[in-house]
Design an enzyme around this catalytic site. Structure first.
Site, PDB file in Angstrom:
ATOM      1  N   SER A   4       0.861  -1.191   0.000  1.00  0.00           N
ATOM      2  CA  SER A   4       0.000   0.000   0.000  1.00  0.00           C
ATOM      3  C   SER A   4       0.894   1.236   0.000  1.00  0.00           C
ATOM      4  O   SER A   4       2.042   1.177   0.477  1.00  0.00           O
ATOM      5  CB  SER A   4      -0.860   0.015   1.273  1.00  0.00           C
ATOM      6  OG  SER A   4      -1.520   1.254   1.424  1.00  0.00           O
ATOM      7  N   TYR A  30      -1.597  -0.360  10.370  1.00  0.00           N
ATOM      8  CA  TYR A  30      -1.795  -0.926   9.029  1.00  0.00           C
ATOM      9  C   TYR A  30      -0.630  -0.519   8.125  1.00  0.00           C
ATOM     10  O   TYR A  30      -0.049  -1.347   7.419  1.00  0.00           O
ATOM     11  CB  TYR A  30      -3.129  -0.410   8.472  1.00  0.00           C
ATOM     12  CG  TYR A  30      -3.374  -0.728   7.018  1.00  0.00           C
ATOM     13  CD1 TYR A  30      -3.964  -1.924   6.632  1.00  0.00           C
ATOM     14  CD2 TYR A  30      -3.020   0.187   6.009  1.00  0.00           C
ATOM     15  CE1 TYR A  30      -4.189  -2.213   5.285  1.00  0.00           C
ATOM     16  CE2 TYR A  30      -3.242  -0.089   4.668  1.00  0.00           C
ATOM     17  CZ  TYR A  30      -3.823  -1.294   4.318  1.00  0.00           C
ATOM     18  OH  TYR A  30      -4.040  -1.581   2.984  1.00  0.00           O
TER      19      TYR A  30
END
Ligand SMILES: NC(=O)c1ccc[n+]([C@@H]2O[C@H](COP(=O)([O-])OP(=O)(O)OC[C@H]3O[C@@H](n4cnc5c(N)ncnc54)[C@H](O)[C@@H]3O)[C@@H](O)[C@H]2O)c1
Length: 273
Positions: A162, A174
C-alpha cells in the site's frame, strides 16, 4: 526501405500470446476487490487461477465468474493467517493444475475503526492486523518459495502492499505492517534471485470501489466518498481494482523477467508529491 526489405522482416508473434498462458496462479483475497479483478484478468490472459479466500461464498463466485467467461478457475478455502490452510491451499493448487507459477499475496483487512489513532489501537487490533496482513504474506511467500524450489522452476510472487507502507497515510499500524510487506518483498527478492524467483509488490492508494473501506451503499454517500478519495491523487481519479490487477499482471508475467524487489505505486501520483 524497399518492399523486399519489408517482406523479409520476421514479424514477431510474441505480442499476440496471452501473458499467462499455461501458468498457474494462486490469489489470496480472491473473493472481492483486487483479488476478483485479478482472477478475471489473469484467466483472460490464459492462466489457471486458484481463488483463495476465508469467505468461501465470495471465492466461489469469483471462480464462477471466471469460468463463465471460459477461464480455468477453482475456489479453495484459505485463511492466510493459518499455516495449515496456506500449505493445504498450495497443495490443492498443485493437485488441480500440476504446479504453481505465481503467488499473489493480496488478502488483507483494513484498520478496524475509521480514523483510529495510533495510541488508541488495542493489542487485539494490533495482533489481528499483524496476523492477517503480515503473517499472511509471510506464509504465502514462504510456501510459494518452497513450492517453486521443490518444482525446481522459476516463480513469481506479487504482494499487495500500500502507499501506506511508503508514506504516512493514516492507519498507522496498518501502514507499518505494509512497510514490513515491502521490506519482506525486497529481502526475499534478493535471497531467492539465484533460483529465478522474483518477488515484487504493488502499492495501491485509496480504492473506494472494493469492500475494503466499507463505504455505506447509498448513492449520495458513495459518490461523495469516491470524489473525496479521487481528490487525494494528483491525477484526480480513483484507483480501481482493475488498475492493481493490471500492475500485478505485468509483475507476474515474463515481461517483468528482470524486475524483482520493487514496490510499484499504483496511486495516481500520490507518493510522488
Ligand atoms: N481498497 C483500498 O483502499 C486499498 C488501498 C491500499 C491497499 N489495499 C490493499 O489491497 C488489497 C486488496 O484489498 P481490496 O481493496 O480488494 O479489499 P476487499 O476487502 O474488497 O478484499 C479483501 C479480500 O480478502 C479476504 N480476506 C480477509 N481476511 C482474509 C484472510 N484471513 N484469509 C484470506 N482472505 C481474507 C476478504 O474476504 C476479501 O475477499 C489488500 O492487501 C489491501 O490492504 C487496499
Amino acid at each position: 526501405m524497399t518492399t523486399e526489405t519489408l517482406i523479409a522482416i520476421d514479424i514477431p508473434t510474441g505480442d499476440l500470446r496471452m501473458q499467462l498462458e499455461g501458468k498457474t496462479i494462486a490469489i489470496t483475497g480472491a473473493g472481492s476487490g483486487v483479488g476478483r479483478a485479478a482472477t478475471l484478468l489473469f484467466t483472460r490472459e490464459g492462466g489457471n487461477v486458484v481463488c483463495l479466500d476465508v469467505n468461501d461464498a465470495w471465492a466461489k463466485e469469483t471462480a464462477r465468474l471466471a469460468e463463465a467467461e471460459g477461464g480455468n478457475s477453482i475456489a479453495v478455502h484459505c485463511d492466510v493467517s493459518d499455516e495449515d490452510d496456506v500449505e493445504a491451499a498450495i497443495a490443492a493448487t498443485v493437485s488441480e493444475y500440476g504446479r504453481l507459477d505465481v503467488m499473489f499475496n493480496n488478502a488483507a483487512i483494513a484498520t478496524p475503526r475509521p480514523g483510529l489513532r495510533f495510541e488508541d489501537h488495542t493489542v487485539e487490533e494490533f495482533e489481528k492486523l499483524t496476523s492477517i496482513n503480515f503473517k499472511g504474506v509471510f506464509l504465502g511467500t514462504k510456501h510459494a518459495v518452497r513450492q517453486f524450489r521443490a518444482q525446481n522452476s522459476p516463480g513469481a510472487i506479487v504482494n499487495t502492499a500500500s502507499v501506506a507502507g511508503m508514506v504516512g497515510w493514516g492507519g498507522t499500524v496498518y501502514g507499518a505492517i505494509k512497510g514490513g510487506v515491502i521490506q519482506l518483498t525486497r529481502a526475499v527478492a534478493v535471497e531467492s534471485a539465484p533460483f529465478d524467483i522474483r518477488v515484487n509488490a504493488v502499492c495501491p492508494a485509496g480504492m473506494p470501489a472494493t469492500n475494503f473501506m466499507d463505504i455505506p451503499t447509498d448513492e449520495a454517500t458513495q459518490s461523495a466518498a469516491f470524489e473525496k478519495v479521487a481528490q487525494q491523487h494528483p491525477l484526480g481519479r480513483n484507483i480501481d481494482p482493475e488498475d492493481i490487477a493490471a500492475a500485478a499482471l505485468f509483475l507476474a508475467s515474463d515481461s517483468a523477467r528482470n524486475i524483482t524487489g520493487v514496490a510499484l505505486p499504483v496511486d495516481g501520483g500520490y507518493v510522488a508529491r
